[in-house]
Design a protein around this motif. Structure first.
Motif, short mmCIF file in Angstrom:
data_model
loop_
_atom_site.label_atom_id
_atom_site.label_comp_id
_atom_site.label_asym_id
_atom_site.label_seq_id
_atom_site.Cartn_x
_atom_site.Cartn_y
_atom_site.Cartn_z
N GLN A 132 0.83 -1.21 0.00
CA GLN A 132 0.00 0.00 0.00
C GLN A 132 0.86 1.26 0.00
O GLN A 132 0.54 2.24 -0.67
CB GLN A 132 -0.96 0.01 1.19
CG GLN A 132 -2.02 1.09 1.07
CD GLN A 132 -2.88 0.94 -0.17
OE1 GLN A 132 -3.42 -0.14 -0.44
NE2 GLN A 132 -3.01 1.99 -0.96
N ALA A 133 1.98 1.25 0.73
CA ALA A 133 2.88 2.41 0.75
C ALA A 133 3.48 2.64 -0.63
O ALA A 133 3.62 3.79 -1.07
CB ALA A 133 3.98 2.20 1.79
N LEU A 134 3.82 1.55 -1.33
CA LEU A 134 4.36 1.68 -2.69
C LEU A 134 3.30 2.25 -3.63
O LEU A 134 3.58 3.16 -4.42
CB LEU A 134 4.86 0.32 -3.19
CG LEU A 134 6.02 -0.29 -2.42
CD1 LEU A 134 6.26 -1.73 -2.88
CD2 LEU A 134 7.28 0.54 -2.57
N LYS A 135 2.08 1.72 -3.55
CA LYS A 135 0.98 2.22 -4.39
C LYS A 135 0.71 3.69 -4.12
O LYS A 135 0.50 4.48 -5.04
CB LYS A 135 -0.30 1.42 -4.14
CG LYS A 135 -0.30 0.04 -4.72
CD LYS A 135 -1.64 -0.64 -4.43
CE LYS A 135 -1.68 -2.04 -4.96
NZ LYS A 135 -2.98 -2.70 -4.69
N ASP A 136 0.68 4.06 -2.84
CA ASP A 136 0.39 5.45 -2.47
C ASP A 136 1.47 6.39 -2.99
O ASP A 136 1.15 7.49 -3.47
CB ASP A 136 0.27 5.58 -0.95
CG ASP A 136 -0.99 4.92 -0.39
OD1 ASP A 136 -1.90 4.58 -1.19
OD2 ASP A 136 -1.05 4.74 0.84
N ALA A 137 2.73 5.98 -2.91
CA ALA A 137 3.83 6.82 -3.39
C ALA A 137 3.71 7.07 -4.89
O ALA A 137 3.89 8.19 -5.37
CB ALA A 137 5.17 6.18 -3.05
N VAL A 138 3.40 6.02 -5.63
CA VAL A 138 3.25 6.15 -7.08
C VAL A 138 2.03 7.01 -7.41
O VAL A 138 2.08 7.89 -8.28
CB VAL A 138 3.15 4.76 -7.76
CG1 VAL A 138 2.81 4.89 -9.23
CG2 VAL A 138 4.47 4.01 -7.59
N ALA A 139 0.94 6.81 -6.68
CA ALA A 139 -0.28 7.61 -6.90
C ALA A 139 -0.02 9.08 -6.60
O ALA A 139 -0.48 9.96 -7.34
CB ALA A 139 -1.42 7.08 -6.04
N ASP A 140 0.72 9.36 -5.53
CA ASP A 140 1.04 10.75 -5.17
C ASP A 140 1.89 11.41 -6.25
O ASP A 140 1.86 12.63 -6.42
CB ASP A 140 1.77 10.81 -3.83
CG ASP A 140 0.84 10.52 -2.65
OD1 ASP A 140 -0.39 10.51 -2.85
OD2 ASP A 140 1.37 10.28 -1.55
#
Length: 69
Positions: A51-59
């Motif tokens: 989830q942290a990886l997904k959030d970083a890419v989304a940001d």
């Protein structure tokens, strides 16, 4: 631990830079290799949180469509 992220929305080398910098900022990440042609990023590190990886890419403005270990 190594994870491969399939990413949509990258179109140029600036996109690669944004995704690389975003993923490097995630806790536990030690190396990042982003492949523009393959629309993916390979991330290495310890205790990587999907989830942290997904959030970083989304940001950064892109979308993770899948994560493979």
């Amino acid at each position: 631990m190594t994870k491969t992220l399939e990413i949509e929305g990258m179109t140029c080398k600036h996109c690669v830079m944004h995704v690389t910098n975003a993923l490097k900022a995630v806790a536990g990440v030690t190396t990042v290799q982003v492949d523009l042609a393959g629309n993916k990023a390979v991330v290495e590190g310890s205790n990587l949180d999907d989830q942290a990886l997904k959030d970083a890419v989304a940001d950064a403005g892109y979308e993770v469509v899948a994560i493979h270990e």
